[in-house]
Enzyme design. Structure first.
Site, PDB file in Angstrom:
ATOM      1  N   ASN A  84      -1.188 -13.196  -5.087  1.00 46.57           N
ATOM      2  CA  ASN A  84      -1.342 -12.429  -3.857  1.00 46.57           C
ATOM      3  C   ASN A  84      -0.016 -12.380  -3.090  1.00 46.57           C
ATOM      4  O   ASN A  84       0.750 -13.338  -3.110  1.00 46.57           O
ATOM      5  CB  ASN A  84      -2.438 -13.097  -3.016  1.00 46.57           C
ATOM      6  CG  ASN A  84      -2.478 -12.585  -1.603  1.00 46.57           C
ATOM      7  OD1 ASN A  84      -1.910 -13.186  -0.711  1.00 46.57           O
ATOM      8  ND2 ASN A  84      -3.149 -11.469  -1.397  1.00 46.57           N
ATOM      9  N   ASP A  85       0.248 -11.267  -2.406  1.00 49.60           N
ATOM     10  CA  ASP A  85       1.534 -11.097  -1.735  1.00 49.60           C
ATOM     11  C   ASP A  85       1.760 -12.102  -0.606  1.00 49.60           C
ATOM     12  O   ASP A  85       2.881 -12.589  -0.411  1.00 49.60           O
ATOM     13  CB  ASP A  85       1.704  -9.664  -1.230  1.00 49.60           C
ATOM     14  CG  ASP A  85       0.553  -9.170  -0.363  1.00 49.60           C
ATOM     15  OD1 ASP A  85      -0.407  -9.935  -0.123  1.00 49.60           O
ATOM     16  OD2 ASP A  85       0.603  -8.007   0.076  1.00 49.60           O
ATOM     17  N   GLY A 116       0.794  -1.222   0.000  1.00 50.12           N
ATOM     18  CA  GLY A 116       0.000   0.000   0.000  1.00 50.12           C
ATOM     19  C   GLY A 116       0.824   1.267   0.000  1.00 50.12           C
ATOM     20  O   GLY A 116       0.373   2.303  -0.493  1.00 50.12           O
ATOM     21  N   CYS A 134     -14.324 -10.707  11.605  1.00 55.05           N
ATOM     22  CA  CYS A 134     -13.224 -11.378  10.902  1.00 55.05           C
ATOM     23  C   CYS A 134     -11.968 -11.436  11.772  1.00 55.05           C
ATOM     24  O   CYS A 134     -11.713 -10.559  12.597  1.00 55.05           O
ATOM     25  CB  CYS A 134     -12.899 -10.656   9.595  1.00 55.05           C
ATOM     26  SG  CYS A 134     -14.145 -10.859   8.307  1.00 55.05           S
ATOM     27  N   HIS A 166      -9.988 -13.278   6.945  1.00 53.15           N
ATOM     28  CA  HIS A 166     -11.437 -13.133   6.800  1.00 53.15           C
ATOM     29  C   HIS A 166     -12.200 -14.383   7.230  1.00 53.15           C
ATOM     30  O   HIS A 166     -13.388 -14.534   6.915  1.00 53.15           O
ATOM     31  CB  HIS A 166     -11.778 -12.707   5.374  1.00 53.15           C
ATOM     32  CG  HIS A 166     -11.206 -11.359   5.041  1.00 53.15           C
ATOM     33  ND1 HIS A 166     -11.658 -10.197   5.620  1.00 53.15           N
ATOM     34  CD2 HIS A 166     -10.165 -11.004   4.246  1.00 53.15           C
ATOM     35  CE1 HIS A 166     -10.942  -9.181   5.181  1.00 53.15           C
ATOM     36  NE2 HIS A 166     -10.028  -9.649   4.349  1.00 53.15           N
ATOM     37  N   GLU A 201      -7.281 -16.626   2.494  1.00 49.28           N
ATOM     38  CA  GLU A 201      -7.676 -15.345   3.107  1.00 49.28           C
ATOM     39  C   GLU A 201      -8.027 -15.572   4.576  1.00 49.28           C
ATOM     40  O   GLU A 201      -9.173 -15.400   5.021  1.00 49.28           O
ATOM     41  CB  GLU A 201      -8.852 -14.734   2.343  1.00 49.28           C
ATOM     42  CG  GLU A 201      -8.506 -14.228   0.964  1.00 49.28           C
ATOM     43  CD  GLU A 201      -7.609 -12.990   1.005  1.00 49.28           C
ATOM     44  OE1 GLU A 201      -7.677 -12.242   2.012  1.00 49.28           O
ATOM     45  OE2 GLU A 201      -6.837 -12.765   0.054  1.00 49.28           O
ATOM     46  N   GLU A 236      -8.853 -10.820  11.298  1.00 49.59           N
ATOM     47  CA  GLU A 236      -7.869  -9.742  11.314  1.00 49.59           C
ATOM     48  C   GLU A 236      -8.329  -8.536  12.120  1.00 49.59           C
ATOM     49  O   GLU A 236      -7.545  -7.630  12.377  1.00 49.59           O
ATOM     50  CB  GLU A 236      -7.467  -9.337   9.897  1.00 49.59           C
ATOM     51  CG  GLU A 236      -8.489  -8.609   9.087  1.00 49.59           C
ATOM     52  CD  GLU A 236      -7.920  -8.193   7.732  1.00 49.59           C
ATOM     53  OE1 GLU A 236      -6.900  -8.785   7.314  1.00 49.59           O
ATOM     54  OE2 GLU A 236      -8.478  -7.280   7.109  1.00 49.59           O
ATOM     55  N   GLY A 270      -4.395  -7.780  -2.158  1.00 51.50           N
ATOM     56  CA  GLY A 270      -5.665  -8.018  -2.835  1.00 51.50           C
ATOM     57  C   GLY A 270      -5.775  -9.437  -3.350  1.00 51.50           C
ATOM     58  O   GLY A 270      -4.877 -10.256  -3.183  1.00 51.50           O
TER      59      GLY A 270
END
Length: 294
Positions: free
Chosen positions: A103-104, A11, A173, A156, A153, A175, A64
């Site tokens: 995805n990272d 980001g 979630c 989530h 993910e 996180e 993402g």
């Protein structure tokens, strides 16, 4: 020797690394993230291709959700305009090189599975505890992407039904309870200020305070580690992995809480499970991105 350009898009910054087939980083460069992202990214890559004409491919890890087959960003709300971008097709046309994107967190997991702490294990989950909670699943050396690029993910998974509102629009979630952002929220809720600066303390300071016996900090740490252990137990019940690797910014303070964390996990294990700290720090995503083509 083959050279791949590994790219880690975050980001606030983008990290580029020219990586050889043995996983050695020949060149490492970091630039700030700028929007609109795609033309800026292409400009940076074309310049690196000019400087390193022997590059044979480009691997990209990005925040993402990504359709790894088509190379399209399927979900990303923080980087305006990035969602829906056909990164693979556009970059291949611009550079003439093979491009792979994922995805990272998946890329960080791939680096640990191929080169790091999990290289002798077949079924690996890498959890990155940073601003959010990311996850990557590597089975038999390959990333498990899922149908829409949404596998792994972990942040989530709903941990507390009807709990804290998440950026994904749902409540409770993982996180929202196990991440740097979650700790910052909890620190403010408990009015924990740095006595010298008067500013909110940072997560690493919280863990240091807990280690020194601060009652409120100890209670926050206790809940954080208990929640984290439950997440790992739930993942084991579904995936029966043989190794979990923990990385990300929050894990950099693990010397203050690691042993207690292992104690929390132990009674929740369904089967034997190795839990390890990541070998690679901030370079994991970039290295793993290169591994997409090696």
């Amino acid at each position: 020797m083959k050279q791949i350009l590994g790219v880690d898009i975050g980001g606030t910054k983008i990290r580029f690394g020219v990586v050889n087939e043995n996983g050695k980083v020949v060149k490492d460069l970091t630039v700030p993230t700028k929007l609109p992202l795609y033309p800026y990214l292409e400009e940076q890559i074309l310049e690196l291709k000019r400087v390193y004409p022997n590059l044979t491919g480009i691997g990209i890890g990005t925040r993402g959700m990504v359709d790894a087959e088509t190379g399209v960003i399927t979900f990303e709300k923080e980087l305006e305009g990035w969602q829906g971008t056909s990164v693979k097709a556009q970059l291949q046309a611009a550079t003439g090189l093979q491009v792979e994107i994922n995805n990272d967190a998946n890329c960080a997991a791939l680096a640990e599975a191929r080169l790091g702490e999990a290289k002798n294990f077949r079924r690996v989950i890498c959890l990155t505890v940073g601003t959010g909670l990311g996850g990557g699943i590597i089975f038999d050396g390959q990333i498990v992407n899922g149908t829409h690029g949404g596998a792994g993910e972990v942040g989530h998974l709903i941990l507390y039904p009807h709990g804290q509102l998440c950026s994904c629009g749902r409540k409770g979630c993982s996180e929202q309870y196990v991440s740097g952002s979650a700790l910052r929220r909890i620190i403010k809720e408990n009015n924990l200020l740095d006595s010298e600066t008067g500013e909110w303390i940072l997560p690493h300071q919280l863990f240091k305070m807990a280690a020194n016996g601060h009652i409120v900090a100890k209670a926050i740490q206790e809940q954080f580690l208990s929640d984290f252990a439950i997440i790992i137990s739930n993942l084991q019940a579904i995936l029966d992995m043989d190794c979990v690797v923990i990385g990300g910014g929050v894990s950099e303070s693990a010397e203050d809480w690691w042993e207690l964390f292992l104690e929390k996990i132990e009674p929740l294990k369904l089967k034997p499970l190795e839990v390890k700290r990541a070998s690679f720090g901030n370079e994991a995503g970039m290295l793993g991105a290169a591994m997409l083509l090696i």
